[in-house]
Design a protein around this motif. Structure first.
Motif, PDB file in Angstrom:
ATOM      1  N   THR B 287      41.926  10.941 -31.785  1.00 16.28           N
ATOM      2  CA  THR B 287      41.240   9.849 -31.757  1.00 16.28           C
ATOM      3  C   THR B 287      41.931   8.693 -30.921  1.00 16.28           C
ATOM      4  O   THR B 287      43.148   8.542 -30.960  1.00 16.28           O
ATOM      5  N   ARG B 288      41.356   8.163 -30.048  1.00 15.87           N
ATOM      6  CA  ARG B 288      41.835   7.366 -29.021  1.00 15.87           C
ATOM      7  C   ARG B 288      41.602   5.769 -29.385  1.00 15.87           C
ATOM      8  O   ARG B 288      40.735   5.331 -30.367  1.00 15.87           O
ATOM      9  N   ALA B 293      40.283   4.729 -25.199  1.00 18.21           N
ATOM     10  CA  ALA B 293      39.281   5.231 -25.852  1.00 18.21           C
ATOM     11  C   ALA B 293      38.064   5.077 -24.863  1.00 18.21           C
ATOM     12  O   ALA B 293      36.837   5.647 -25.068  1.00 18.21           O
ATOM     13  N   CYS B 296      35.753   7.660 -23.725  1.00 13.38           N
ATOM     14  CA  CYS B 296      35.406   9.047 -24.633  1.00 13.38           C
ATOM     15  C   CYS B 296      33.847   9.089 -24.740  1.00 13.38           C
ATOM     16  O   CYS B 296      33.247   8.291 -24.286  1.00 13.38           O
ATOM     17  N   ASP B 297      33.587  10.312 -25.183  1.00 16.32           N
ATOM     18  CA  ASP B 297      32.044  10.636 -25.422  1.00 16.32           C
ATOM     19  C   ASP B 297      31.567   9.847 -26.596  1.00 16.32           C
ATOM     20  O   ASP B 297      30.202   9.398 -26.480  1.00 16.32           O
ATOM     21  N   TRP B 350      36.636   9.184 -29.339  1.00 12.79           N
ATOM     22  CA  TRP B 350      36.805  10.576 -29.214  1.00 12.79           C
ATOM     23  C   TRP B 350      35.841  11.386 -28.301  1.00 12.79           C
ATOM     24  O   TRP B 350      34.676  10.806 -28.155  1.00 12.79           O
ATOM     25  N   ASN B 351      36.328  12.673 -28.164  1.00 10.07           N
ATOM     26  CA  ASN B 351      35.572  13.217 -27.246  1.00 10.07           C
ATOM     27  C   ASN B 351      34.862  14.185 -28.043  1.00 10.07           C
ATOM     28  O   ASN B 351      35.335  14.609 -29.132  1.00 10.07           O
TER      29      ASN B 351
END
Lengths: 265, 363
Positions: B287-288, B293, B296-297, B350-351
């Motif tokens: 988790t970024r 972040a 991320c997706d 997160w991705n």
């Protein structure tokens, strides 16, 4: 913090216990060294004449050796029985373990005179009265709880995995017992057997009932002498008893103290 | 060398149940096979049945149902003391009245080795565990780590086909434990002995093993390599037991997981149809937070509710108002030493590949 008053109370209690516990021993010890003809404390003069007398008295010496035999038989009987019973009670989840425990403690609940008469009847029926070994067996029976307790208390400290580890190393049941279980409970076995030896050596009431004039043991011999005349040689005999007990305690300390020293933890 | 010994698995456990008759079964339907020379760790919380399973393999207990084959032969056909299994016990179970030498020689003596060969063999194995010269010591004279090594030497000295380790490192302090983990690994690789280790320490399992079995409530949850176990947990329990994961509850969607009306990017980790109740798991280190972040997706606004300093990294507790829940985030920040403040608003993301989505009925 202990206050002055508390310290005084504690020390008075300590000294009271020391004096009351050791007084009989001190009196007997003193009386045995008397030079007079009467058993008295403080002694009249100092001499070893009563020790000389008991050393030369054939009946006392023979009674002493009989007591040694009785104590020896008692110890030899109680070591295997007490060790196995003590181990079984603490190591296995037995059915009726509680009942067995109570059963093994029964000798303590019956007055000695009761068990003595019971044993006398049984041995009389078997026709073995008049020999020494039944006296030893009787002492083993009535004192058995002592060795069972002392072995169990060693055995409950034993890590159950120790026996599994021995099996895992390739030891069969007998080898596991001889090489691992028995050495681990050895302190309890030694303590118990020395206790059994001293108790049998000193046992009076049961010996009185199971012996006749030809095979009296030392405590019975002393009792017989008291009934006729009390002379200082009895004090000397008592001192011999005390010395034997002290020797046993010293041995215990050497053997078991050493064992505990060897244990991990 | 172990690979040549036989073609068949070293250990096969087949549908094994253990019922002590105390309510729940201790082990339920356990099945696995272990190839020779492999190092397997059975991992689980206390009461998960892992030690019971190990004791059945050791032959100390017979399974209620099922079969255990060791080297292709039923385990219970052989008495425990005739099996070729070395074991290191949790409390070590060294013989306290014997010296180090006598402890290590004991299995050889019991197995009737030629007495002339025993001292050399004992010395060789004491060297292997780096206790050369300690042979005449008493057990109580050794430190915890040294006693550990004696126990290992005693378990290995008769060159068993199988080595079992029953949480032997649990009692050691962390530094010594980590040292002994590497030691176990080294010795196992050196001898090539098939090994089954039991532990509740996920780090130990990841460090020492070729393969891991995770158990819970008497059942095997997953059996795979450490990397797979970490990257592709079979269910939320495994995801929570190994590593630190946060969980999101919602409904499965084509994109991933619909949580509180927000469509989060994720991947299905089990048989799951869109619209089913589902549970997403995301690891704290995947988790970024902050600038990292943004790309991320899935990116959400978060608020930091707490910070824990763990030395080499920080753990942030971040509340995500859009989802109505929070996540835990590991953040390595060695260069800048500029942690986010408590109460700060940060981007969190997160991705898709890092949010694993399980059917909700899985524990």
């Amino acid at each position: 913090m202990i206050s002055r008053g508390q310290r005084l109370t504690i020390w008075s209690l300590v000294w009271l216990s020391i004096i009351t516990l050791s007084l009989p021993t001190v009196v007997v010890l003193g009386a045995s060294f008397t030079a007079g003809n009467m058993i008295a404390f403080p002694p009249e003069g100092l001499s070893l004449r009563w020790y000389e007398k008991i050393a030369l008295a054939r009946d006392l010496r023979q009674a002493f050796f009989r007591s040694l035999i009785v104590a020896g038989v008692c110890t030899l009987v109680s070591i295997p029985v007490g060790t196995l019973a003590g181990l079984a009670l603490s190591r296995f989840r037995l059915r009726f373990a509680g009942v067995i425990q109570v059963y093994l403690l029964l000798p303590f609940t019956i007055p000695l005179i009761g068990s003595g008469i019971g044993l006398m009847l049984v041995f009389g029926q078997w026709g073995v009265l008049g020999s020494l070994w039944p006296v030893g067996v009787a002492c083993a029976v009535i004192n058995l709880p002592f060795i069972v307790w002392s072995v169990s208390s060693s055995a409950v400290l034993l890590d159950p995995d120790l026996e599994l580890a021995a099996q895992n190393c390739g030891a069969g049941r007998v080898q596991t017992f001889l090489y691992v279980t028995l050495p681990a409970v050895m302190p309890g076995v030694i303590t118990g057997s020395l206790l059994m030896f001293i108790l049998a050596m000193n046992e009076f009431l049961v010996s009185l009932l199971l012996t006749d004039a030809r095979i009296v043991t030392l405590p019975v011999q002393i009792y017989n002498s008291i009934r006729s005349i009390i002379t200082p040689d009895l004090a000397a005999v008592s001192v011999v008893f005390i010395v034997i007990a002290l020797a046993a305690i010293w041995l215990l300390d050497r053997l078991v103290g050493l064992e505990i020293f060897l244990k991990s933890k | 060398m172990a690979a040549v010994r036989s073609e068949q698995p070293a250990v096969v456990v087949q549908g094994v149940d253990m019922d002590f008759g105390t309510g729940a079964m201790a082990v339920k339907g356990a099945s696995f096979a272990l190839e020779p020379g492999r190092f397997l760790t059975i991992l689980g919380p206390s009461g998960s049945g892992k030690t019971t399973l190990l004791r059945m393999i050791a032959g100390f207990q017979a399974p209620t149902r099922g079969e255990i084959l060791i080297g292709g032969r039923p385990a219970d056909a052989v008495a425990p003391h005739r099996r070729s299994i070395g074991m290191v016990f949790q409390k070590l179970a060294l013989f306290p009245h014997m010296t180090v030498n006598a402890n290590v020689a004991f299995p050889l003596k019991m197995r009737r080795h030629d007495p002339r060969t025993i001292p050399a063999r004992v010395a060789r194995y004491l060297d292997l565990v780096r206790l050369g010269g300690y042979g005449n010591r008493r057990i109580h004279e050794l430190s915890g780590g040294q006693q550990q090594r004696v126990a290992i030497a005693r378990a290995l000295v008769f060159e068993p086909d199988l080595l079992l380790l029953d949480e032997p490192l649990a009692a050691l302090d962390r530094k010594l434990r980590e040292e002994m983990q590497l030691e176990f690994r080294r010795i196992q690789k050196e001898l090539g002995v098939t090994t089954i280790n039991v532990t509740h320490d996920q780090r130990e399992a990841l460090v020492v093993s070729d393969e891991i079995i995770v158990m819970d409530h008497g059942e095997i949850q997953q059996h795979t390599s450490p990397v797979d176990m970490y990257r592709s947990p079979a269910n939320p329990f495994v995801a929570s037991f190994i590593g630190v994961s946060s969980f999101l509850e919602g409904l499965s969607s084509p994109r991933g997981l619909m949580v509180n009306g927000v469509d989060c990017a994720g991947v299905a980790a089990g048989a799951i149809l869109p619209g089913m109740p589902a549970r997403g798991a995301i690891r704290a280190e995947q988790t970024r937070i902050g600038a990292a972040a943004e790309a991320c997706d899935t990116v959400l606004e978060g608020r930091i509710t707490d910070t824990i300093f763990e030395g080499e990294r920080l753990m942030y507790f971040v509340d995500l108002p859009a989802l109505g829940t929070g996540v835990r985030i590991y953040h390595h920040d060695p260069a800048e030493h500029a942690p986010f403040e408590k109460g700060a608003t940060v981007s969190t993301g997160w991705n898709a590949r890092d949010l694993l989505i399980f059917p909700a009925k899985d524990r």
